[in-house]
Design a protein around this motif. Structure first.
Motif, mmCIF file in Angstrom:
data_model
loop_
_atom_site.group_PDB
_atom_site.id
_atom_site.type_symbol
_atom_site.label_atom_id
_atom_site.label_comp_id
_atom_site.label_asym_id
_atom_site.label_seq_id
_atom_site.Cartn_x
_atom_site.Cartn_y
_atom_site.Cartn_z
ATOM 1 N N PHE A 60 0.811 -1.218 0.000
ATOM 2 C CA PHE A 60 0.000 0.000 0.000
ATOM 3 C C PHE A 60 0.844 1.267 0.000
ATOM 4 N N ARG A 61 1.839 1.270 -0.857
ATOM 5 C CA ARG A 61 2.557 2.524 -1.135
ATOM 6 C C ARG A 61 1.802 3.229 -2.261
ATOM 7 N N LEU A 62 0.727 3.848 -1.879
ATOM 8 C CA LEU A 62 -0.189 4.395 -2.881
ATOM 9 C C LEU A 62 0.429 5.552 -3.647
ATOM 10 N N HIS A 63 1.359 6.247 -3.067
ATOM 11 C CA HIS A 63 1.970 7.366 -3.787
ATOM 12 C C HIS A 63 2.796 6.895 -4.982
ATOM 13 N N ALA A 81 -1.090 10.258 -9.485
ATOM 14 C CA ALA A 81 -0.764 9.191 -8.536
ATOM 15 C C ALA A 81 -1.692 9.297 -7.334
ATOM 16 N N LEU A 82 -1.966 8.167 -6.725
ATOM 17 C CA LEU A 82 -2.760 8.167 -5.503
ATOM 18 C C LEU A 82 -1.977 8.818 -4.372
ATOM 19 N N ILE A 83 -2.659 9.098 -3.290
ATOM 20 C CA ILE A 83 -2.054 9.816 -2.168
ATOM 21 C C ILE A 83 -1.894 8.875 -0.980
ATOM 22 N N VAL A 155 -9.953 5.481 2.537
ATOM 23 C CA VAL A 155 -10.212 6.868 2.138
ATOM 24 C C VAL A 155 -9.410 7.218 0.888
ATOM 25 N N ALA A 156 -8.141 6.823 0.858
ATOM 26 C CA ALA A 156 -7.272 7.177 -0.265
ATOM 27 C C ALA A 156 -7.675 6.484 -1.560
ATOM 28 N N THR A 157 -8.326 5.333 -1.462
ATOM 29 C CA THR A 157 -8.733 4.594 -2.663
ATOM 30 C C THR A 157 -10.234 4.715 -2.937
ATOM 31 N N ASP A 158 -10.902 5.592 -2.246
ATOM 32 C CA ASP A 158 -12.316 5.840 -2.522
ATOM 33 C C ASP A 158 -12.423 6.521 -3.891
ATOM 34 N N PRO A 159 -13.192 5.957 -4.805
ATOM 35 C CA PRO A 159 -13.272 6.554 -6.158
ATOM 36 C C PRO A 159 -13.689 8.020 -6.143
#
Length: 279
Positions: A60-63, A81-83, A155-159
């Protein structure tokens, strides 16, 4: 027969069944991969992209999760990129689960096949007790940290939140919609297994403590004290000659004989008679 006896003992609460839940904990978290899908419908339909897939996975290194979205300004695409970076809590949780599984597996092997070594000098039960206490605490900390990390991942992956990152979605002429949300059921299960492991390890502390010498010495001490008390109060000190019927206080020879203190005639008659004769 000895092996069957040892196998039977592992069925007791001091057995290592919690290693199974450790497997479930790191399997449901460490093996996770998810995906969400977005739709960007530009005013100019030729510039639209109705299927933007964004895949992410453990740790889950979303950045570092990149994706491209249309700008609705020609054919140009913007790279986004995701946060967030939630790898610390996820990796900590999985690491504790892996080490807990390995320790439980090794302890089970020692308990079954090398029980004489396990109980030699009481070293095995003491080590097992200390390690069980440490892992109980680590399970609580790691599960709580991962529960908070999972909440942030959701929260970070909520569309709806990801759509806010796309510049084209800030223009009212364009329509941006979430198509598919990631499935988080396995991650929710990993948190449940984490707290379940904490309960199992913490509950196992008492059963491991009973195998140590500390518990045995604590039980022997009150018994020894009770064994010594009857000797101190029932032998000679209070129940024999000192206060008994034949003792020094109840012997009729000391206070009850008339010959020493009760013969008043010998002192009351002989004195005056002898004095009268002398005169």
């Amino acid at each position: 027969m000895a092996l069957m006896w040892n196998l039977g003992q592992t069925l007791l609460p001091c057995g290592r069944y919690h290693r199974l839940f450790a497997i479930f904990a790191f399997a449901t978290c460490g093996g996770y991969s998810g995906e969400l899908r977005l739709s960007v419908d530009c005013a100019n339909k030729s510039e639209s992209d109705l299927s933007i897939d964004i895949a992410f996975a453990y740790p889950f290194r979303l950045h570092q999760v990149n994706f491209e979205a249309p700008t609705c300004e020609g054919k140009r695409q913007e790279k986004l990129a995701l946060i967030g970076d939630f790898s610390s809590s996820a990796e900590f949780f999985v690491t504790i689960a892996v080490f807990a599984f390995l320790y439980s597996l090794a302890a089970t092997v020692v308990y079954i096949f090398f029980q004489n070594k396990y109980r030699e000098n009481n070293r095995g039960p003491l080590i097992d007790f200390i390690v069980t206490v440490v892992f109980s605490f680590l399970w609580l900390v790691s599960s709580s940290a991962w529960a908070k990390g999972l909440s942030d991942v959701k929260v970070a992956t909520d569309p709806d939140e990801v759509l806010l990152l796309i510049s084209a979605c800030k223009q009212q002429s364009n329509k941006c919609l979430p198509v598919r949300s990631p499935v988080m059921s396995s991650l929710n299960t990993s948190v449940v297994f984490g707290y379940l492991n904490f309960i199992l390890w913490a509950g196992n502390i008492w059963f491991v403590f009973k195998e140590t010498g500390w518990h045995s010495s604590g039980q022997r001490h009150p018994a020894d004290t009770m064994e010594k008390q009857p000797g101190g109060y029932n032998q000679g000190g209070y129940n024999q000659d000192s206060y008994g019927p034949a003792g020094s206080y109840n012997q009729p020879g000391s206070y009850g004989q008339v010959g020493e203190y009760g013969q008043s005639q010998s002192y009351g008659q002989s004195g005056p008679t002898s004095f009268a004769n002398q005169i």
